[in-house]
Design a protein around this motif. Structure first.
Motif, PDB file in Angstrom:
ATOM      1  N   TYR A 147      37.218  32.083  63.185  1.00  0.00           N
ATOM      2  CA  TYR A 147      38.561  32.040  63.561  1.00  0.00           C
ATOM      3  C   TYR A 147      39.098  33.092  62.952  1.00  0.00           C
ATOM      4  CZ  TYR A 147      43.436  30.900  64.137  1.00  0.00           C
ATOM      5  OH  TYR A 147      44.661  31.166  64.402  1.00  0.00           O
ATOM      6  N   VAL A 148      40.012  33.923  63.654  1.00  0.00           N
ATOM      7  CA  VAL A 148      40.809  35.038  63.378  1.00  0.00           C
ATOM      8  C   VAL A 148      42.323  34.927  63.825  1.00  0.00           C
ATOM      9  CG1 VAL A 148      41.413  37.482  63.434  1.00  0.00           C
ATOM     10  CG2 VAL A 148      39.034  36.831  63.508  1.00  0.00           C
ATOM     11  N   ASP A 149      43.262  34.681  62.949  1.00  0.00           N
ATOM     12  CA  ASP A 149      44.633  34.272  63.274  1.00  0.00           C
ATOM     13  C   ASP A 149      45.232  35.635  64.172  1.00  0.00           C
ATOM     14  OD1 ASP A 149      47.139  33.668  63.436  1.00  0.00           O
ATOM     15  OD2 ASP A 149      47.446  32.887  61.489  1.00  0.00           O
ATOM     16  N   GLY A 150      45.618  35.236  65.172  1.00  0.00           N
ATOM     17  CA  GLY A 150      46.321  36.311  66.103  1.00  0.00           C
ATOM     18  C   GLY A 150      47.426  37.121  65.782  1.00  0.00           C
ATOM     19  N   GLN A 151      48.164  36.380  64.856  1.00  0.00           N
ATOM     20  CA  GLN A 151      49.581  36.924  64.563  1.00  0.00           C
ATOM     21  C   GLN A 151      49.379  38.197  63.624  1.00  0.00           C
ATOM     22  OE1 GLN A 151      52.069  34.749  62.222  1.00  0.00           O
ATOM     23  NE2 GLN A 151      50.219  33.184  61.527  1.00  0.00           N
ATOM     24  N   TYR A 152      48.323  38.237  63.051  1.00  0.00           N
ATOM     25  CA  TYR A 152      48.029  39.447  62.165  1.00  0.00           C
ATOM     26  C   TYR A 152      47.018  40.455  62.578  1.00  0.00           C
ATOM     27  CZ  TYR A 152      49.671  35.631  58.793  1.00  0.00           C
ATOM     28  OH  TYR A 152      50.306  35.105  58.412  1.00  0.00           O
ATOM     29  N   MET A 153      46.724  40.268  63.840  1.00  0.00           N
ATOM     30  CA  MET A 153      45.831  41.209  64.553  1.00  0.00           C
ATOM     31  C   MET A 153      46.619  42.225  65.258  1.00  0.00           C
ATOM     32  SD  MET A 153      42.543  40.800  63.604  1.00  0.00           S
ATOM     33  CE  MET A 153      41.664  41.394  64.969  1.00  0.00           C
ATOM     34  N   ARG A 154      45.980  43.328  65.626  1.00  0.00           N
ATOM     35  CA  ARG A 154      46.661  44.589  66.474  1.00  0.00           C
ATOM     36  C   ARG A 154      45.416  45.215  66.885  1.00  0.00           C
ATOM     37  NH1 ARG A 154      50.026  41.737  65.095  1.00  0.00           N
ATOM     38  NH2 ARG A 154      52.239  42.128  64.654  1.00  0.00           N
ATOM     39  N   ILE A 155      45.501  45.656  68.001  1.00  0.00           N
ATOM     40  CA  ILE A 155      44.631  46.384  69.028  1.00  0.00           C
ATOM     41  C   ILE A 155      44.753  47.660  68.965  1.00  0.00           C
ATOM     42  CG2 ILE A 155      43.554  46.674  71.305  1.00  0.00           C
ATOM     43  CD1 ILE A 155      44.746  43.889  71.906  1.00  0.00           C
ATOM     44  N   GLY A 156      43.533  48.558  68.669  1.00  0.00           N
ATOM     45  CA  GLY A 156      43.469  50.053  68.694  1.00  0.00           C
ATOM     46  C   GLY A 156      43.222  50.599  70.155  1.00  0.00           C
ATOM     47  N   ALA A 157      43.596  51.961  70.097  1.00  0.00           N
ATOM     48  CA  ALA A 157      43.492  52.591  71.399  1.00  0.00           C
ATOM     49  C   ALA A 157      41.792  52.947  71.616  1.00  0.00           C
ATOM     50  CB  ALA A 157      43.946  54.079  71.244  1.00  0.00           C
ATOM     51  N   ARG A 158      41.449  52.972  72.773  1.00  0.00           N
ATOM     52  CA  ARG A 158      40.045  53.145  73.192  1.00  0.00           C
ATOM     53  C   ARG A 158      39.452  54.374  72.470  1.00  0.00           C
ATOM     54  NH1 ARG A 158      38.285  49.800  77.022  1.00  0.00           N
ATOM     55  NH2 ARG A 158      39.738  48.516  78.250  1.00  0.00           N
ATOM     56  N   THR A 159      38.183  54.070  72.105  1.00  0.00           N
ATOM     57  CA  THR A 159      37.317  55.167  71.277  1.00  0.00           C
ATOM     58  C   THR A 159      36.819  56.205  72.384  1.00  0.00           C
ATOM     59  OG1 THR A 159      35.595  53.931  71.227  1.00  0.00           O
ATOM     60  CG2 THR A 159      37.121  53.948  69.209  1.00  0.00           C
ATOM     61  N   VAL A 160      36.079  57.085  72.011  1.00  0.00           N
ATOM     62  CA  VAL A 160      35.342  58.008  72.998  1.00  0.00           C
ATOM     63  C   VAL A 160      34.220  57.116  73.600  1.00  0.00           C
ATOM     64  CG1 VAL A 160      35.697  60.136  71.524  1.00  0.00           C
ATOM     65  CG2 VAL A 160      33.709  58.832  70.934  1.00  0.00           C
ATOM     66  N   PRO A 161      33.653  57.586  74.788  1.00  0.00           N
ATOM     67  CA  PRO A 161      32.678  56.556  75.409  1.00  0.00           C
ATOM     68  C   PRO A 161      31.236  56.885  74.548  1.00  0.00           C
ATOM     69  CG  PRO A 161      33.670  58.052  76.936  1.00  0.00           C
ATOM     70  CD  PRO A 161      34.256  58.556  75.605  1.00  0.00           C
ATOM     71  N   GLU A 162      30.697  55.646  74.724  1.00  0.00           N
ATOM     72  CA  GLU A 162      29.366  55.565  73.926  1.00  0.00           C
ATOM     73  C   GLU A 162      28.296  54.897  74.650  1.00  0.00           C
ATOM     74  OE1 GLU A 162      26.906  55.622  70.543  1.00  0.00           O
ATOM     75  OE2 GLU A 162      29.002  56.495  70.880  1.00  0.00           O
ATOM     76  N   GLU A 163      27.091  55.374  74.914  1.00  0.00           N
ATOM     77  CA  GLU A 163      26.157  54.990  75.606  1.00  0.00           C
ATOM     78  C   GLU A 163      25.635  53.534  75.332  1.00  0.00           C
ATOM     79  OE1 GLU A 163      22.500  57.196  78.242  1.00  0.00           O
ATOM     80  OE2 GLU A 163      22.714  57.614  76.186  1.00  0.00           O
ATOM     81  N   VAL A 164      25.488  52.776  75.990  1.00  0.00           N
ATOM     82  CA  VAL A 164      25.099  51.269  75.606  1.00  0.00           C
ATOM     83  C   VAL A 164      23.972  50.881  76.691  1.00  0.00           C
ATOM     84  CG1 VAL A 164      25.667  48.991  75.286  1.00  0.00           C
ATOM     85  CG2 VAL A 164      27.299  51.026  74.684  1.00  0.00           C
TER      86      VAL A 164
END
Length: 514
Positions: A147-164
């Protein structure tokens, strides 16, 4: 002609406040920019909203219990009892079933997997965002969640495309394809220390200390992966009840007002009027002290004594009274308090609005005094159909899409169990005509029998899996024709009995021949 002056003083209680003095600071306030996206709301305040509201936590608990609380279970993606199914495919499916069961059992060694998911689900309902961290084993397969406490999490911008690489099914055959996809970074900050994570499925190696992708990152500094559960399609999720936040705070203020009313219960709002005089300074001081000391049981029976001074009149003849008679009157304003507590209807409307945001009937929040069995069953079934089952499908759909290809499991999938609304006794009564008509075989009823007995029952062999009227007809024919027992090899389990029967048959044939 001189004008009369009217002085008014307002007395109120000093130093009484139940408002929070917390400062909801954002540890990321100087870190937002191109790399870290700022959330639309204060996540720390939303995290504590359950302690501020009288209804939100009950709604969230109902979500957790009915969406995840019944537990995980594997299920086949096809009918494993199909006669046309090859033995090889059936065996592979059974092996994947066992592997998936073990995967669920050991996803977390301290808590059940359902408990970890409940924590993330609670964060999602409070803040709009819930997170779990995924750990991989030495074979690069998912092996655990945290479990990760959501109040301490932030989201970053999208990275460059990657082939998956991805697996799809085409014409019944599994096929591997490649496509381009962008991923996000995630960052956690606690006590000023940052830790970076990557989105689940990102094949690149990330340094957890700076968020940079570096193939030479040591094993102990490689970032783990995050699965993000959110409400909505934005970068951050938005709580489903956010439109009622003003009403929520209003209900809280109403509760605080009621609290002060009962805390200062012996104080009645009143107007003190003085005619032909004025209160002395000592009386003003006494009133203020009275107001400051009105709370508490020990002050419940104090009396207030007011002293007023008359106004001296000028131009009167000798012998006339120079001081006008003073009249002090206290007029209560208790009639404005129509009930023993204020805003009760407002509070009820607030509860109804927030509950409607979760689309829950009062039955799920402990307010079921107006329900009977029929209305309760209807409310439960509608809520299960419209709310809980779609939520289960969304959650397990995400987990199946992410986990199963990495585990090389394609014949089995995860599912979340739900409540059983059926009454086994009523179902049994309804099935009686179909059983008598021969429309049901024993294996069709084994699950229902298992529910009545409280245990799982295995399916019967094919020779016993026949409609009940057919079994009765077969037994009747065997009773009328003793020789019919020879047509079934399983009717003589022991070889000696079979030999005796054959001998008797030989004797009968010899007698007929002679």
């Amino acid at each position: 002609m001189s004008q009369q002056k009217l002085n008014v003083r307002v007395f109120k209680t000093e130093g009484l406040s139940v408002n929070s003095k917390q400062i909801y600071d954002d540890p990321f306030q100087f870190s937002y920019g191109d790399d870290i996206v700022q959330p639309p709301y204060n996540l720390k305040e939303l995290k504590a909203i359950g302690e501020y509201s009288t209804i939100i936590q009950q709604c969230i608990d109902a979500y957790k219990t009915n969406i995840v609380g019944f537990g995980f279970q594997p299920e086949y993606v096809f009918d494993v009892n199909d006669d046309t199914l090859s033995a090889e495919k059936k065996k592979a499916a059974e092996e994947e079933w066992v592997r998936l069961e073990e995967f669920i059992r050991y996803l977390n060694y301290d808590e059940e997997a359902e408990t970890i998911l409940e924590y993330a689900l609670e964060d999602r309902e409070k803040m709009g965002n819930g997170y779990i961290e995924v750990l991989r084993d030495s074979l690069n397969q998912p092996a655990g969640i945290e479990y990760v406490d959501g109040q301490y999490m932030r989201i970053g911008a999208r990275t460059v495309p990657e082939e998956v690489e991805y697996f799809i099914t085409e014409n019944g055959e599994r096929k591997q394809i490649k496509r381009w996809r962008t991923f996000r970074k995630f960052v956690q900050m606690i006590n000023g220390k940052k830790v970076y994570f990557k989105e689940y499925g990102d094949p690149r190696i990330m340094n957890l200390t700076n968020g940079k992708f570096d193939e030479n990152t040591p094993e102990n500094l490689r970032a783990t992966e995050i699965i993000h559960f959110k409400i909505g399609s934005g970068t951050y999720g938005v709580p489903r009840w956010i439109g009622h936040i003003v009403h929520l705070y209003g209900a809280r203020k109403a509760e605080e007002l009621n609290y002060l009313y009962f805390k200062q219960g012996r104080h009645v709002p009143a107007v003190i009027t003085v005619e032909n005089g004025m209160l002395s300074e000592d009386s003003y001081t006494a009133i203020q002290e009275y107001m400051n000391g009105i709370e508490g049981v020990e002050n419940a029976h104090k009396f207030l004594l007011l002293e007023a001074e008359g106004i001296e009149q000028e131009g009167l003849s000798v012998g006339d009274e120079k001081i006008t008679p003073v009249k002090v009157e206290i007029k209560p304003l208790a009639e404005i308090l129509q009930q023993d507590a204020l805003f009760l209807e407002y509070d009820q409307k607030s509860r109804d609005k927030i509950r409607s945001a979760f689309r829950l009937p009062p039955l799920y929040t402990g307010e079921s005094q107006d329900y009977n069995k029929a209305t309760a069953d209807t409310a439960r079934k509608v809520t299960e159909e419209q709310v809980f089952q779609p939520e289960r499908n969304n959650i397990v759909g995400k987990l199946n899409t992410l986990f199963l290809p990495d585990l090389n499991i394609f014949n089995v999938r995860l599912s979340l169990k739900g409540p059983n609304f059926g009454d086994p006794l009523e179902t049994a009564n309804a099935l009686t005509p179909f059983i008598n008509a021969g429309a049901a075989v024993p294996n069709d009823l084994r699950d229902l029998l298992g529910q009545l007995l409280g245990k799982e029952l295995e399916t019967l062999p094919d020779e016993y899996n026949m409609p009940f009227p057919v079994v009765l007809n077969t037994l009747q024919q065997q009773q009328n024709n003793p020789l019919s027992m020879l047509t079934k090899s399983n009717m003589a389990p022991r070889q000696t009995e079979l030999i005796n029967i054959l001998k008797d048959l030989r004797d009968v044939l010899e007698e007929v021949r002679s």
